[in-house]
Design a protein around this motif. Structure first.
Motif, mmCIF file in Angstrom:
data_model
loop_
_atom_site.group_PDB
_atom_site.id
_atom_site.type_symbol
_atom_site.label_atom_id
_atom_site.label_comp_id
_atom_site.label_asym_id
_atom_site.label_seq_id
_atom_site.Cartn_x
_atom_site.Cartn_y
_atom_site.Cartn_z
ATOM 1 N N GLU A 277 0.829 -1.211 0.000
ATOM 2 C CA GLU A 277 0.000 0.000 0.000
ATOM 3 C C GLU A 277 0.862 1.259 0.000
ATOM 4 O O GLU A 277 0.396 2.342 -0.350
ATOM 5 N N ALA A 278 2.133 1.110 0.399
ATOM 6 C CA ALA A 278 3.053 2.253 0.390
ATOM 7 C C ALA A 278 3.743 2.433 -0.957
ATOM 8 O O ALA A 278 4.449 3.422 -1.163
ATOM 9 N N PHE A 279 3.545 1.477 -1.885
ATOM 10 C CA PHE A 279 4.149 1.612 -3.210
ATOM 11 C C PHE A 279 3.632 2.874 -3.900
ATOM 12 O O PHE A 279 2.426 3.084 -4.000
ATOM 13 N N GLY A 280 4.571 3.678 -4.408
ATOM 14 C CA GLY A 280 4.199 4.779 -5.290
ATOM 15 C C GLY A 280 4.326 4.305 -6.724
ATOM 16 O O GLY A 280 3.991 3.161 -7.041
ATOM 17 N N HIS A 281 4.844 5.153 -7.610
ATOM 18 C CA HIS A 281 4.948 4.721 -9.004
ATOM 19 C C HIS A 281 6.171 3.831 -9.216
ATOM 20 O O HIS A 281 7.168 3.925 -8.485
ATOM 21 N N LYS A 282 6.067 2.964 -10.198
ATOM 22 C CA LYS A 282 7.160 2.052 -10.508
ATOM 23 C C LYS A 282 8.252 2.822 -11.246
ATOM 24 O O LYS A 282 7.980 3.489 -12.240
ATOM 25 N N ILE A 283 9.490 2.712 -10.751
ATOM 26 C CA ILE A 283 10.582 3.473 -11.368
ATOM 27 C C ILE A 283 11.505 2.590 -12.201
ATOM 28 O O ILE A 283 12.347 3.092 -12.946
ATOM 29 N N ASN A 284 11.340 1.267 -12.068
ATOM 30 C CA ASN A 284 12.175 0.383 -12.880
ATOM 31 C C ASN A 284 11.563 -1.016 -12.891
ATOM 32 O O ASN A 284 10.964 -1.451 -11.899
ATOM 33 N N GLU A 285 11.683 -1.690 -14.011
ATOM 34 C CA GLU A 285 11.311 -3.103 -14.119
ATOM 35 C C GLU A 285 12.269 -3.752 -15.110
ATOM 36 O O GLU A 285 12.471 -3.222 -16.204
ATOM 37 N N PHE A 286 12.874 -4.849 -14.730
ATOM 38 C CA PHE A 286 13.759 -5.523 -15.660
ATOM 39 C C PHE A 286 13.750 -7.024 -15.404
ATOM 40 O O PHE A 286 13.412 -7.492 -14.306
ATOM 41 N N LYS A 287 14.098 -7.771 -16.450
ATOM 42 C CA LYS A 287 14.127 -9.232 -16.382
ATOM 43 C C LYS A 287 15.475 -9.713 -16.894
ATOM 44 O O LYS A 287 15.960 -9.228 -17.909
ATOM 45 N N ILE A 288 16.046 -10.667 -16.176
ATOM 46 C CA ILE A 288 17.293 -11.277 -16.629
ATOM 47 C C ILE A 288 17.194 -12.787 -16.485
ATOM 48 O O ILE A 288 16.515 -13.293 -15.588
ATOM 49 N N LYS A 289 17.841 -13.502 -17.385
ATOM 50 C CA LYS A 289 17.924 -14.958 -17.278
ATOM 51 C C LYS A 289 19.227 -15.318 -16.590
ATOM 52 O O LYS A 289 20.292 -14.829 -16.974
ATOM 53 N N ILE A 290 19.134 -16.150 -15.571
ATOM 54 C CA ILE A 290 20.311 -16.588 -14.826
ATOM 55 C C ILE A 290 20.482 -18.083 -15.060
ATOM 56 O O ILE A 290 19.537 -18.863 -14.883
ATOM 57 N N ASN A 291 21.670 -18.476 -15.460
ATOM 58 C CA ASN A 291 21.948 -19.893 -15.718
ATOM 59 C C ASN A 291 22.252 -20.604 -14.404
ATOM 60 O O ASN A 291 23.374 -21.046 -14.141
ATOM 61 N N ALA A 292 21.197 -20.693 -13.590
ATOM 62 C CA ALA A 292 21.311 -21.351 -12.289
ATOM 63 C C ALA A 292 19.915 -21.760 -11.841
ATOM 64 O O ALA A 292 18.912 -21.163 -12.243
ATOM 65 N N ASN A 293 19.852 -22.764 -11.000
ATOM 66 C CA ASN A 293 18.598 -23.236 -10.435
ATOM 67 C C ASN A 293 17.947 -22.152 -9.582
ATOM 68 O O ASN A 293 18.635 -21.366 -8.927
ATOM 69 N N TRP A 294 16.621 -22.128 -9.569
ATOM 70 C CA TRP A 294 15.889 -21.085 -8.840
ATOM 71 C C TRP A 294 16.194 -21.087 -7.343
ATOM 72 O O TRP A 294 16.147 -20.046 -6.688
ATOM 73 N N LYS A 295 16.544 -22.250 -6.799
ATOM 74 C CA LYS A 295 16.852 -22.310 -5.369
ATOM 75 C C LYS A 295 18.166 -21.604 -5.071
ATOM 76 O O LYS A 295 18.326 -20.978 -4.012
ATOM 77 N N ILE A 296 19.124 -21.692 -6.003
ATOM 78 C CA ILE A 296 20.395 -20.988 -5.816
ATOM 79 C C ILE A 296 20.169 -19.478 -5.812
ATOM 80 O O ILE A 296 20.696 -18.764 -4.949
ATOM 81 N N THR A 297 19.392 -18.975 -6.760
ATOM 82 C CA THR A 297 19.164 -17.523 -6.826
ATOM 83 C C THR A 297 18.374 -17.037 -5.619
ATOM 84 O O THR A 297 18.622 -15.947 -5.098
ATOM 85 N N THR A 298 17.426 -17.847 -5.163
ATOM 86 C CA THR A 298 16.634 -17.459 -3.986
ATOM 87 C C THR A 298 17.483 -17.494 -2.726
ATOM 88 O O THR A 298 17.475 -16.547 -1.923
#
Length: 370
Positions: A162-183
């Motif tokens: 609810e405290a979010f104002g306007h979005k100032i950035n959005e980006f997507k990247i592919k990481i060659n690693a399992n999702w558990k490693i990145t998390t």
């Protein structure tokens, strides 16, 4: 000695990956998007959950979620990540209503269709619930509400969003690693001085560190290191923006990082900006990281004040993007190493206790019967 509970093979095994899709991503409440993208009738968002494309759509103010697959010949219905339009298949023009039932079928007289048939052709329905501005979905109707799943995190997430104002950035990247490693990488700061030499580590060792690990949705907070932070470029910008930032609705008094199990993280630097990440598994050794950066709601009174906030948020976002790139590189190196290891092993420090809690929650779910 605290040891990992997830075997190295679980970070690359195809069979384990399929179990995760079923038992974790389809079975639990998963983040799908923002209510701000679903304000008007027929607004929709699409999300990849557990290897499936899911639609969440606004029908005259009510949100419904469906598998994004036409029940006629199985084309995807919506192709864009978000938009506005009737629930209409692009292949043969079938139109579905808010219950997922086909209500307009071109050349319907050529089909053997009655009311009972239409009912059998309804779209696969998913559960959808909202916490603040955050939309969650799941397929498993086990009676566990989103509020029950989030537990003590529910109110915090609602206040954050609810405290979010306007979005100032959005980006997507592919990481060659399992999702558990990145998390897992986001759940500990032990790597900061090795990996983030030119970004986070220049602010010194943080003080007043706290780990909240009594739920699967673990959290962390710290107050930074005043000795280093006060000399930084960001501190100078914060000083200039101090009077403007007083109008922000949420002041947490620290850096705060929250994991919403399994793969959503939200961080904030004292409610000034918010960084939301989704670690979406593509396959056993690839992850799509989607990041959304919001500035807080602020009472901006002039173009001059807006310029100050823009300069500050640009600086904060630049550091954030650099950190993400550094994390991408190290996660890919970790994947190379863990894929070469067959036996169990490893050890956790006290600074990695959130990773251990993640392992406990994951292990309990992945070993349950399908």
């Amino acid at each position: 000695m605290i040891k990992p509970l997830i075997l190295p093979s679980y970070y690359s095994d195809t069979e384990i990956f399929q179990r995760e899709q079923m038992l974790i991503f389809q079975n639990l409440w998963n983040f799908a998007g923002f209510t701000t993208d679903l304000q008007s009738h027929n607004d929709y968002i699409c999300a990849e959950i557990g290897g499936k494309s899911i639609i969440v759509q606004n029908f005259h103010g009510e949100l419904q979620a469906f598998l994004n697959v036409c029940s006629h010949r199985f084309s995807q219905i919506h192709q864009l990540p978000q938009g506005n339009g009737v629930l209409k298949c692009p292949y043969h023009g079938w139109v579905y209503n808010c219950d997922g039932i086909p209500v307009a079928i071109p050349s319907v007289e050529r089909f053997d269709i009655n009311n009972e048939t239409r009912e059998s052709l309804r779209l696969e329905k998913w559960l959808v619930e909202v916490c603040g501005k955050l939309v969650f979905v799941k397929i498993n109707d086990d009676g566990l509400t989103l509020k029950e799943f989030l537990g003590g995190v529910y109110d915090k997430l609602a206040k954050f969003s609810e405290a979010f104002g306007h979005k100032i950035n959005e980006f997507k990247i592919k990481i060659n690693a399992n999702w558990k490693i990145t998390t897992e990488n986001t759940l500990e700061g032990y790597h900061v001085f090795s990996v983030h030499k030119n970004t986070f580590s220049k602010y010194g060792f943080p003080v007043d560190k706290k780990y909240i690990c009594n739920e699967i949705h673990s959290a962390y907070s710290d107050k930074g290191n005043p000795k280093y932070i006060e000399k930084s470029k960001e501190a100078i910008l914060l000083k200039k923006a101090e009077s403007i930032l007083e109008s922000r609705p949420l002041k947490v008094g620290s850096f705060y990082h929250q994991l919403v199990f399994p793969n959503l993280t939200i961080a904030t630097n004292d409610g000034i900006a918010f960084y939301l990440q989704i670690h979406q598994p593509i396959n056993p050794v690839e992850t799509k990281l989607t990041s959304h950066v919001f500035v807080s709601k602020l009472d901006i009174k002039s173009d001059f004040e807006q310029d100050i906030i823009d300069t500050l948020t640009q600086s904060l976002t630049k550091i954030y993007v650099e950190v993400c790139e550094e994390d991408k590189a190290i996660c890919e190196i970790v994947q190379l190493g863990i894929s070469s290891r067959n036996q169990e092993g490893g050890i956790f420090s006290l600074e990695e206790q959130r990773v251990y809690e993640f392992h406990k929650a994951y292990s309990k779910l992945i070993n349950s019967p399908m």
